[in-house]
Design an enzyme around this catalytic site. Structure first.
Site, PDB file in Angstrom:
ATOM      1  N   ASP A 214       0.830  -1.202   0.000  1.00 62.54           N
ATOM      2  CA  ASP A 214       0.000   0.000   0.000  1.00 62.54           C
ATOM      3  C   ASP A 214       0.869   1.259   0.000  1.00 62.54           C
ATOM      4  OD1 ASP A 214      -2.301   1.506   0.137  1.00 62.54           O
ATOM      5  OD2 ASP A 214      -3.077   0.570   1.962  1.00 62.54           O
TER       6      ASP A 214
ATOM      7  N   ASP B  65     -10.614   2.238  -3.425  1.00 61.48           N
ATOM      8  CA  ASP B  65     -11.152   2.087  -2.074  1.00 61.48           C
ATOM      9  C   ASP B  65     -12.674   2.136  -2.080  1.00 61.48           C
ATOM     10  OD1 ASP B  65      -8.962   1.560  -0.588  1.00 61.48           O
ATOM     11  OD2 ASP B  65      -8.634   3.606   0.123  1.00 61.48           O
TER      12      ASP B  65
HETATM   13  C1  DGJ Z   1      -5.812   2.019   1.899  1.00 61.42           C
HETATM   14  C2  DGJ Z   1      -6.220   0.777   1.154  1.00 61.42           C
HETATM   15  O1  DGJ Z   1      -6.691   1.089  -0.110  1.00 61.42           O
HETATM   16  C3  DGJ Z   1      -7.234   0.025   1.989  1.00 61.42           C
HETATM   17  O2  DGJ Z   1      -7.695  -1.089   1.288  1.00 61.42           O
HETATM   18  C4  DGJ Z   1      -6.610  -0.360   3.287  1.00 61.42           C
HETATM   19  O3  DGJ Z   1      -5.567  -1.258   3.068  1.00 61.42           O
HETATM   20  C5  DGJ Z   1      -6.104   0.876   4.011  1.00 61.42           C
HETATM   21  N1  DGJ Z   1      -5.251   1.660   3.183  1.00 61.42           N
HETATM   22  C6  DGJ Z   1      -5.368   0.495   5.273  1.00 61.42           C
HETATM   23  O4  DGJ Z   1      -4.806   1.567   5.886  1.00 61.42           O
END
Ligand code: DGJ
Length: 730
Positions: A478, A548
């Site tokens: 991430d 997201d």
């Molecule tokens: C952003 C990601 O896109 C989410 O799926 C998740 O992993 C969060 N970060 C966790 O902080």
């Protein structure tokens, strides 16, 4: 093979199965762009025009010929400072402060196989499937040489481009811009399609006419960004999914970029794409070279669907690598939307137990398992397990998950550092920030200086410690903020302009090390969803968390835009709970499953808290996905609607042998007394008979493509659509 050269005429033609790209050096040694389009088997330079346009200067060696101007000719790699006032591809500042480059043809080389780019992702190919043409240009000052590299993947209709800039002088020069793509299109009308958005709403397609002037798509965020994807399509005004001309390009790079399309005073088009010059300057010392990242091109005379097909195929087969590039992906359960930071081993095992019973392959533990991390204010950088939450550590958790019959995956955000972390207390100098200024925080966090080898080594060590400590089959990589405050204590004042690109080189180096040392692990990219959804990351991670936003309705628009460039197998997509956490929208379980199946497929909710009916649906959907996955990931993909304009989203997968197809999607809103719509299918064999959903309904491919198939009677909103077509034998 694909490269044809007439040495005497200095004419170069790159031919693929259906396309042709031509260049020619003229009597002054200027390398002109002659053609990119359908195969023509003819030198297209007869289309060149030499108008005497006011205020278009003439090179000295053209003497009194006012019709020869670099400002009006189509050029292969345009320079600034010498009378072409359109967008340059390359700009330098010489040691005397002057800024001109005047490139002339020197020589060429042909090589079997596809060139590589040092330390950077690129299309790869071998001697049997690709070729490289290098055209070497020199600056008339004699101090700079530029090699234009072209990769030709004949069967894929793909041409790649990258440039190598070499300082042959005795003094340093500052490279101020070094684009990867420069494409002049002197004739016809074109429109621009690009993919824009924001966090949780990425890659919405937008089509617009070209204005006289410059249109720009760019990111200055240190990532390819949620806001603009590093890709674009130029299309004829009449271009549709299956007819009309279009030229597409994507950038194999994950940092700041700029793509500009200029329509000049004569209605000619120039497209330039490369590293964003606003955040770039490179001190090129005597003898040094600079290699640009790669831009990939394709052309289709049959509309967007063939263009997407070419891109999907090259990304899957010549950009993605490793064990999972073509392999079926595990159906996974991710705990993020189920628990956020609030979990312990017991809670995770409860979700795992239910998941295993329902048929899920892998449990992924998301953010919050390490350091002091109970919210997003602290802990990043401390990649050791938080034993308060996970008694027994990662080893015991992974073993327990394994004993339930599932594999185990883990979230990391390696490029980040929280000020409240042990790492920051020990190494504040590792964070990117400008001395004597307060840094900008993003999600409360700072960014590590990935250009430093000690930072890369630290991350390699802590990540591999975890990977060696337990059976881990998957990593979610991430990255949750945009980068600014660019400054590295490691670089000199003159070198600071190199930091954004050095950051990328450092990130790629670390990813290369980890992916090659842990070849069994599936890496999934992520940047707050799809903030770094690009071909650069796909070189290391064959799938990327698409957004997201897990709301099925919004996802149809996001996945629609994404599909123009990127294959379905690269799209990370999960079924989540309703009301949806990003929009509050309620959509049926089946619609959510169908939408998530247009990707890697998985779940992101607390399966243990579902109703018995929903649990049965989950079982059924997993079983279906396993059945459909080879068709979904390996089949040809067709967009059957434009979900931004239509009241439905529909897409189709067709197997290579045309014996099987799957139409998926949803009708958005139901109206009373609604007439059922017929949707024309694509890519079927007109002579085959297809059975629909195992029923007694059987239609010919010709009927389904010409007359279409009636959508089901919708009841309620976001009504799921599924037609599974199988060739009827006999
Ligand atoms: C952003 C990601 O896109 C989410 O799926 C998740 O992993 C969060 N970060 C966790 O902080």
């Amino acid at each position: 093979m694909g490269i044809y050269i007439n040495e005497q005429e200095k004419f170069f033609s790159l031919k693929t199965n259906n396309t042709e790209y031509q260049m020619q050096a003229d009597e002054y040694g200027v390398l002109k762009h002659i053609w990119y389009g359908e195969r023509v088997e003819n030198n297209m330079s007869y289309l060149l025009e030499y108008p005497d346009v006011g205020f278009s200067g003439n090179p000295y060696d053209a003497g009194n010929d006012r019709t020869y101007s670099l400002n009006t000719l189509p050029l292969e790699y345009a320079c600034s400072g010498i009378g072409d006032f359109r967008i340059p591809a390359v700009s330098v500042k010489h040691s005397d402060g002057s800024c001109a480059l005047d490139l002339r043809y020197k020589s060429f080389k042909i090589k079997k196989g596809k060139y590589n780019i040092t330390g950077m992702p690129a299309v790869y190919g071998n001697e049997s499937d690709s070729e490289t043409l290098e055209i070497i240009l020199y600056d008339t000052s004699g101090k700079i040489e530029i090699t234009l590299r072209y990769g030709v993947l004949e069967k894929y209709d793909i041409i790649t481009r990258s440039a190598v800039i070499r300082n042959l002088g005795q003094k340093s020069v500052i490279l101020e811009k070094a684009a990867s793509l420069c494409l002049d299109i002197p004739h016809f009308e074109w429109e621009l399609v690009h993919f824009h958005g924001r966090h949780a709403m990425e890659r919405l397609s937008q089509r617009s006419p070209l204005i006289n002037g410059i249109q720009e798509i760019a990111s200055t965020r240190g990532t390819s960004s949620h806001q603009h994807n590093p890709s674009f399509i130029l299309c004829s005004p009449e271009c549709t999914e299956n007819s009309g001309e279009c030229i597409g390009s994507f950038f194999v790079y994950s940092g700041s970029f700029q793509a500009q399309v200029e329509r000049d005073e004569l209605g000619q088009i120039r497209a330039v794409m490369g590293i964003h010059p606003g955040l770039f300057s490179w001190n090129l010392k005597p003898g040094d070279i600079f290699e640009t990242p790669e831009a990939v091109l394709t052309y289709s005379k049959n509309g967007f669907s063939k263009l997407s097909y070419n891109f999907h195929k090259v990304i899957r087969e010549h950009i993605c690598r490793g064990k999972y590039k073509l392999a079926e992906r595990p159906v996974l359960i991710n705990n993020w939307e189920a628990t956020y930071f609030d979990f312990n081993s017991d809670k995770i095992l409860e979700i795992a137990k239910e998941s295993a019973e329902l048929g899920v392959d892998m449990l992924v533990l998301d953010d919050g398992w390490f350091g002091k991390r109970d919210d997003d204010c602290s802990g990043l950088g401390d990649w050791f397990v938080n034993e308060k939450k996970l008694q027994g550590g990662i080893y015991e958790l992974a073993e327990n998950v394994k004993n339930m019959g599932m594999r185990f995956g883990l979230w990391f955000e390696p490029e980040m550092i929280s000020e409240d972390s042990e790492l920051y207390r020990e190494h504040p100098e590792w964070a990117i920030r400008i001395p004597d200024r307060q840094p900008t925080r993003g999600r409360y966090q700072l960014v590590l200086d990935m250009s430093r080898e000690d930072v890369q080594d630290y991350l390699y060590k802590v990540i591999s410690n975890i990977l060696d400590s337990a059976e881990i089959s998957y990593i979610k990589w991430d990255m949750n903020r945009s980068i600014c405050d660019w400054y590295s204590g490691f670089l000199t004042a003159e070198g600071q302009g190199e930091l954004p690109h050095r950051y990328m080189l450092g990130l790629y180096a670390l990813l290369e090390r980890l992916t090659s040392d842990y070849p069994e692990i599936l890496f999934e990219g992520c940047s707050g969803g799809g903030g770094r959804f690009d071909a650069g990351m796909l070189y290391y991670c064959p799938q990327i968390w698409c957004s997201d936003d897990t709301d099925a309705y919004e996802r149809t628009k996001i996945q629609y835009g994404t599909s123009f460039i990127y294959p379905v197998s690269s799209v990370g997509s999960h079924v989540s709970v309703v009301p949806n956490h990003q929009t509050g929208r309620i959509t049926p379980m089946e619609t959510r499953a169908i939408t998530a199946m247009a990707g890697s497929f998985g779940y992101e909710l607390d399966l243990s808290s579902l109703s018995e009916q929903d649990k049965q649906s989950v079982k059924l959907h997993i079983k279906k996905f396993r059945e459909y996955a080879p068709l979904i990931h390996n089949g040809k993909y067709y967009r059957l609607s434009n979900p931004i304009n239509d009241n439905y989203a529909l897409w189709e997968f067709v197997s290579d042998d045309e014996t099987e197809a799957l139409v998926h999607g949803m009708v958005y809103r139901t109206e009373p007394n609604m007439k059922r719509k017929s949707i024309k299918l694509e890519g079927l064999n007109p002579d085959y008979q297809y059975q629909v959903n195992g029923s007694s309904e059987v239609y010919s491919g010709a009927a389904l493509m010409k007359g279409g198939i009636l959508l089901p009677k919708a009841w309620g909103d976001y009504c799921p659509v599924e037609f599974h077509l199988k060739k009827q034998e006999g």
